[in-house]
Design an enzyme around this catalytic site. Structure first.
Site, PDB file in Angstrom:
ATOM      1  N   VAL A   1       1.532 -12.355   2.692  1.00 16.87           N
ATOM      2  CA  VAL A   1       1.183 -12.881   4.015  1.00 16.87           C
ATOM      3  C   VAL A   1      -0.218 -13.495   3.981  1.00 16.87           C
ATOM      4  O   VAL A   1      -0.463 -14.573   4.521  1.00 16.87           O
ATOM      5  CB  VAL A   1       1.246 -11.742   5.065  1.00 16.87           C
ATOM      6  CG1 VAL A   1       0.788 -12.241   6.428  1.00 16.87           C
ATOM      7  CG2 VAL A   1       2.657 -11.153   5.139  1.00 16.87           C
TER       8      VAL A   1
ATOM      9  N   HIS B   1      -9.293  -1.595   0.833  1.00 14.55           N
ATOM     10  CA  HIS B   1      -8.137  -2.143   0.134  1.00 14.55           C
ATOM     11  C   HIS B   1      -8.581  -3.477  -0.470  1.00 14.55           C
ATOM     12  O   HIS B   1      -8.950  -4.391   0.252  1.00 14.55           O
ATOM     13  CB  HIS B   1      -6.970  -2.361   1.109  1.00 14.55           C
ATOM     14  CG  HIS B   1      -5.804  -3.092   0.503  1.00 14.55           C
ATOM     15  ND1 HIS B   1      -4.595  -2.487   0.275  1.00 14.55           N
ATOM     16  CD2 HIS B   1      -5.674  -4.375   0.062  1.00 14.55           C
ATOM     17  CE1 HIS B   1      -3.764  -3.369  -0.272  1.00 14.55           C
ATOM     18  NE2 HIS B   1      -4.396  -4.521  -0.416  1.00 14.55           N
TER      19      HIS B   1
ATOM     20  N   ARG C   1       5.484 -11.233  -5.290  1.00 23.67           N
ATOM     21  CA  ARG C   1       5.895 -12.293  -4.363  1.00 23.67           C
ATOM     22  C   ARG C   1       4.639 -12.923  -3.774  1.00 23.67           C
ATOM     23  O   ARG C   1       3.539 -12.453  -4.025  1.00 23.67           O
ATOM     24  CB  ARG C   1       6.711 -11.670  -3.225  1.00 23.67           C
ATOM     25  CG  ARG C   1       5.915 -10.536  -2.552  1.00 23.67           C
ATOM     26  CD  ARG C   1       6.516 -10.047  -1.273  1.00 23.67           C
ATOM     27  NE  ARG C   1       6.014  -8.762  -0.860  1.00 23.67           N
ATOM     28  CZ  ARG C   1       4.914  -8.548  -0.163  1.00 23.67           C
ATOM     29  NH1 ARG C   1       4.136  -9.569   0.171  1.00 23.67           N
ATOM     30  NH2 ARG C   1       4.537  -7.334   0.175  1.00 23.67           N
TER      31      ARG C   1
ATOM     32  N   ASN D   1       2.611  -6.458  -5.794  1.00 27.56           N
ATOM     33  CA  ASN D   1       3.582  -7.170  -4.959  1.00 27.56           C
ATOM     34  C   ASN D   1       4.012  -8.411  -5.724  1.00 27.56           C
ATOM     35  O   ASN D   1       3.196  -9.312  -5.987  1.00 27.56           O
ATOM     36  CB  ASN D   1       2.980  -7.547  -3.608  1.00 27.56           C
ATOM     37  CG  ASN D   1       2.701  -6.326  -2.732  1.00 27.56           C
ATOM     38  OD1 ASN D   1       1.731  -6.276  -1.998  1.00 27.56           O
ATOM     39  ND2 ASN D   1       3.543  -5.312  -2.826  1.00 27.56           N
TER      40      ASN D   1
ATOM     41  N   TYR E   1      -6.094  11.363  -1.789  1.00 24.18           N
ATOM     42  CA  TYR E   1      -6.416  10.508  -0.653  1.00 24.18           C
ATOM     43  C   TYR E   1      -7.878  10.098  -0.727  1.00 24.18           C
ATOM     44  O   TYR E   1      -8.767  10.951  -0.726  1.00 24.18           O
ATOM     45  CB  TYR E   1      -6.130  11.261   0.651  1.00 24.18           C
ATOM     46  CG  TYR E   1      -6.496  10.468   1.874  1.00 24.18           C
ATOM     47  CD1 TYR E   1      -5.812   9.300   2.192  1.00 24.18           C
ATOM     48  CD2 TYR E   1      -7.531  10.875   2.711  1.00 24.18           C
ATOM     49  CE1 TYR E   1      -6.148   8.551   3.307  1.00 24.18           C
ATOM     50  CE2 TYR E   1      -7.872  10.129   3.836  1.00 24.18           C
ATOM     51  CZ  TYR E   1      -7.174   8.966   4.121  1.00 24.18           C
ATOM     52  OH  TYR E   1      -7.507   8.233   5.226  1.00 24.18           O
TER      53      TYR E   1
HETATM   54  P1  ADP Z   1       2.738  -0.245   0.635  1.00 27.98           P
HETATM   55  O1  ADP Z   1       3.727  -0.330  -0.479  1.00 27.98           O
HETATM   56  O2  ADP Z   1       3.333   0.285   1.875  1.00 27.98           O
HETATM   57  O3  ADP Z   1       1.976  -1.517   0.814  1.00 27.98           O
HETATM   58  P2  ADP Z   1       0.375   0.895  -0.672  1.00 27.98           P
HETATM   59  O4  ADP Z   1       0.504   1.894  -1.737  1.00 27.98           O
HETATM   60  O5  ADP Z   1       0.022  -0.477  -1.044  1.00 27.98           O
HETATM   61  O6  ADP Z   1       1.719   0.901   0.179  1.00 27.98           O
HETATM   62  O7  ADP Z   1      -0.682   1.437   0.395  1.00 27.98           O
HETATM   63  C1  ADP Z   1      -0.813   0.862   1.679  1.00 27.98           C
HETATM   64  C2  ADP Z   1      -2.140   1.275   2.284  1.00 27.98           C
HETATM   65  O8  ADP Z   1      -2.234   2.704   2.397  1.00 27.98           O
HETATM   66  C3  ADP Z   1      -3.362   0.905   1.456  1.00 27.98           C
HETATM   67  O9  ADP Z   1      -3.784  -0.415   1.694  1.00 27.98           O
HETATM   68  C4  ADP Z   1      -4.395   1.917   1.931  1.00 27.98           C
HETATM   69  O10 ADP Z   1      -4.956   1.571   3.164  1.00 27.98           O
HETATM   70  C5  ADP Z   1      -3.555   3.157   2.108  1.00 27.98           C
HETATM   71  N1  ADP Z   1      -3.545   3.956   0.870  1.00 27.98           N
HETATM   72  C6  ADP Z   1      -2.627   3.914  -0.112  1.00 27.98           C
HETATM   73  N2  ADP Z   1      -2.942   4.780  -1.109  1.00 27.98           N
HETATM   74  C7  ADP Z   1      -4.086   5.369  -0.760  1.00 27.98           C
HETATM   75  C8  ADP Z   1      -4.916   6.385  -1.346  1.00 27.98           C
HETATM   76  N3  ADP Z   1      -4.605   6.954  -2.502  1.00 27.98           N
HETATM   77  N4  ADP Z   1      -6.021   6.789  -0.665  1.00 27.98           N
HETATM   78  C9  ADP Z   1      -6.340   6.232   0.523  1.00 27.98           C
HETATM   79  N5  ADP Z   1      -5.595   5.291   1.135  1.00 27.98           N
HETATM   80  C10 ADP Z   1      -4.486   4.862   0.512  1.00 27.98           C
HETATM   81  P1  ADP Z   2       2.011  -5.694   2.082  1.00 24.22           P
HETATM   82  O1  ADP Z   2       0.918  -5.572   3.091  1.00 24.22           O
HETATM   83  O2  ADP Z   2       3.012  -4.591   2.136  1.00 24.22           O
HETATM   84  O3  ADP Z   2       1.547  -5.974   0.733  1.00 24.22           O
HETATM   85  P2  ADP Z   2       2.457  -8.207   3.328  1.00 24.22           P
HETATM   86  O4  ADP Z   2       1.516  -7.818   4.381  1.00 24.22           O
HETATM   87  O5  ADP Z   2       2.135  -9.340   2.420  1.00 24.22           O
HETATM   88  O6  ADP Z   2       2.829  -6.951   2.452  1.00 24.22           O
HETATM   89  O7  ADP Z   2       3.850  -8.548   4.056  1.00 24.22           O
HETATM   90  C1  ADP Z   2       5.108  -8.019   3.812  1.00 24.22           C
HETATM   91  C2  ADP Z   2       5.670  -7.531   5.115  1.00 24.22           C
HETATM   92  O8  ADP Z   2       5.889  -8.611   6.024  1.00 24.22           O
HETATM   93  C3  ADP Z   2       7.025  -6.913   4.975  1.00 24.22           C
HETATM   94  O9  ADP Z   2       6.955  -5.610   4.589  1.00 24.22           O
HETATM   95  C4  ADP Z   2       7.606  -7.047   6.392  1.00 24.22           C
HETATM   96  O10 ADP Z   2       7.243  -5.986   7.241  1.00 24.22           O
HETATM   97  C5  ADP Z   2       6.948  -8.283   6.921  1.00 24.22           C
HETATM   98  N1  ADP Z   2       7.859  -9.440   6.963  1.00 24.22           N
HETATM   99  C6  ADP Z   2       8.950  -9.644   6.238  1.00 24.22           C
HETATM  100  N2  ADP Z   2       9.516 -10.813   6.503  1.00 24.22           N
HETATM  101  C7  ADP Z   2       8.766 -11.393   7.431  1.00 24.22           C
HETATM  102  C8  ADP Z   2       8.822 -12.629   8.111  1.00 24.22           C
HETATM  103  N3  ADP Z   2       9.746 -13.531   7.860  1.00 24.22           N
HETATM  104  N4  ADP Z   2       7.883 -12.922   9.021  1.00 24.22           N
HETATM  105  C9  ADP Z   2       6.901 -12.046   9.245  1.00 24.22           C
HETATM  106  N5  ADP Z   2       6.794 -10.865   8.615  1.00 24.22           N
HETATM  107  C10 ADP Z   2       7.710 -10.523   7.733  1.00 24.22           C
HETATM  108 MG    MG Z   3       0.748  -2.403  -0.520  1.00 22.63          MG
END
Ligand code: ADP
Ligand code: ADP
Ligand code: MG
Length: 455
Positions: free
Chosen positions: A296, A208, A293, A291, A202
């Site tokens: 947002v 991020h 795709r 990601n 952590y």
């Molecule tokens: P998700 O697939 O839900 O987007 P991520 O692995 O991208 O998950 O992590 C989402 C958020 O969680 C990160 O933007 C960060 O704020 C926190 N996070 C993830 N991994 C770590 C880490 N190893 N240490 C601290 N914060 C983390």
């Molecule tokens: P991440 O932060 O996990 O990388 P994003 O923030 O780019 O991803 O957005 C993905 C998230 O948006 C999805 O996990 C879901 O919770 C949400 N989502 C999915 N479809 C929609 C939609 N049509 N409108 C708004 N939010 C959505």
């Molecule tokens: Mg993520």
């Protein structure tokens, strides 16, 4: 291979965004709508709409076969998955390929490789991209305890199939590991149908940082710079910015080139984002996930680079080579995006669907609002609560923040509650203005804000 009619397999603001990009390129659109979305702005804007089932997304936006059949019935030669829903399911990309529909996104293989976060970690490591010190698959609570001891507490237990901020659990000390492991595995099984867990150290004082990439069918891969998405609630982004103002030029160059290298190493095609965690104390960065795709927060990159990322997605999918080289990508000024959700800041941010009686979005130089809302629109209770994204461009971060403050105060929404008052409190915060934040900062601000609301 060119694209002439796109099936928009999503809803909300991103459906509108995709339709606009199609219109700008002279491409026709067919909007997929659930029964709850028949009156949506996307339905009104598209050339036509096709109802794909009942309101609940499990009965409509999450049904691969129904979507593909509707795309065919609508005479579409391509499908845009948006974000969320099925956008990162290899199954949808494959079903499109099998039915001669161009999937506007990467190959099913790329989605599979990166969709599993543990496998993605391994691919990143083998491409020479640093990953967070951590473990491989932890199979049992006992094994997790041994691995965590090696990694060093505190650690995060992560579901390999997780996403959208779900499937991540903090474990602060050895006494918690076995129970948290069991809960995390059970939750991952229920939410994602897969209970594979791994762990990462952590990073307590973190940002991020993510890098936007584009790849075409000819092996060209470029990056469009990075974003700082450190302001999060429950691991979900609320405010995003570009560029990542806290990085030195040297770290910025390294992180962007690491992202492009990784995308190139898997032959990545279309738009994608590589996410990193950046340690504020040591200036190290580590790969988190990819990601596969559009995201947002893509508009902040569009505002500073002038590149229409969704239009690029359509052109790439249609077989065009990237129209620019890495050296052509320039960045200008600073952009900030605020996510405006239907939620009630005075009631612990609970979702607040309902009828919008007044909707007046701000406008002006450098102010952009991506939204599907209008006066009289009914926000259905079945979906994500995102109503709009306010994106503001300024000459520098201070100007962008100042203009964001003005735009937020000019935003008029009545009939339902939104997160605007909280966003205003964030934008006006002195620490926010000087950029003295990390990924935990917003939660603290939220507590402060909520306790202020209760007095
Ligand atoms: P998700 O697939 O839900 O987007 P991520 O692995 O991208 O998950 O992590 C989402 C958020 O969680 C990160 O933007 C960060 O704020 C926190 N996070 C993830 N991994 C770590 C880490 N190893 N240490 C601290 N914060 C983390
Ligand atoms: P991440 O932060 O996990 O990388 P994003 O923030 O780019 O991803 O957005 C993905 C998230 O948006 C999805 O996990 C879901 O919770 C949400 N989502 C999915 N479809 C929609 C939609 N049509 N409108 C708004 N939010 C959505
Ligand atoms: Mg993520």
């Amino acid at each position: 291979m060119s694209v002439s009619r796109v099936f928009v397999a999503n809803r909300g603001e991103i459906a509108v965004r995709v339709i606009k990009a199609c219109q700008s390129l002279g491409i026709e659109t067919v909007a997929a709508v659930s029964e709850a979305d028949r009156e949506s702005l996307a339905a009104k804007m598209a050339n036509r709409s096709i109802c794909i089932g009942p309101p609940r997304s499990i009965d409509s936006y999450l049904k691969t076969a129904t979507l593909v059949a509707a795309a065919q019935a609508g005479g579409c030669d391509a499908l845009h998955p948006g974000y969320g829903f099925l956008s990162e399911r290899a199954e949808l990309a494959q079903a499109c390929a099998d039915n001669n529909i161009t999937f506007i996104g990467p190959s099913a293989d790329n989605i599979t490789q990166m969709g599993d976060k543990l496998q993605a970690r391994q691919i990143a490591a083998s491409s020479g991209v640093p990953t967070v010190p951590g473990s491989d698959h932890a199979k049992t609570p006992h094994e997790a305890a041994l691995l965590a001891e090696k990694v060093g507490y505190p650690i995060l237990l992560k579901a390999s199939a997780g996403g959208g901020g779900r499937g991540i659990k903090l474990v602060s000390n050895p006494a918690e590991i076995e129970t948290t492991f069991k809960t995390a595995a059970a939750e991952a099984r229920a939410a994602f149908g897969n209970d594979t867990l791994y762990m990462e150290r952590y990073v307590g004082n973190a940002r991020h940082i993510e890098v936007q990439v584009l790849g075409d069918h000819f092996g060209n891969v470029i990056h469009l710079g990075e974003r700082d998405c450190s302001l999060q609630r429950r691991h979900q982004k609320i405010i995003e910015e570009a560029p990542a103002y806290a990085l030195t030029p040297e770290v910025r160059a390294r992180i962007c080139s690491a992202a492009a290298t990784l995308a190139r190493s898997i032959g990545y095609r279309n738009a994608g984002t590589i996410e990193f965690i950046y340690d504020n104390d040591t200036e190290e960065f580590f790969f988190l996930e990819m990601n596969t795709r559009i995201q947002v927060e893509h508009p902040v990159t569009e505002m500073i680079t002038g590149v229409d990322l969704v239009a690029q997605q359509l052109l790439i999918a249609g077989g065009q080579p990237l129209p620019f080289k890495q050296s052509d990508v320039q960045s200008n000024g600073h952009a900030i995006e605020c996510r405006i959700n239907a939620e009630s800041p005075q009631h612990a941010f609970r979702p607040c669907p309902g009828r919008i009686t007044e909707w007046q979005a701000p406008s002006g130089d450098g102010v952009r609002v991506d939204s599907h809302c209008y006066s009289g629109y009914f926000v259905p209770p079945y979906y994500d609560s995102l109503l709009a994204k306010l994106i503001v461009h300024g000459m520098d971060r201070a100007e962008a923040a100042h203009k964001t403050k003005q735009a937020l105060s000019a935003f008029r929404v009545a009939g339902i509650d939104t997160g605007i008052p909280f966003l205003e409190a964030v934008i006006n915060d002195a620490d926010y203005r000087i950029g003295n934040v990390n990924t935990r900062w917003l939660e603290k601000k939220l507590e402060e804000y909520s306790s202020g609301q209760n007095v």
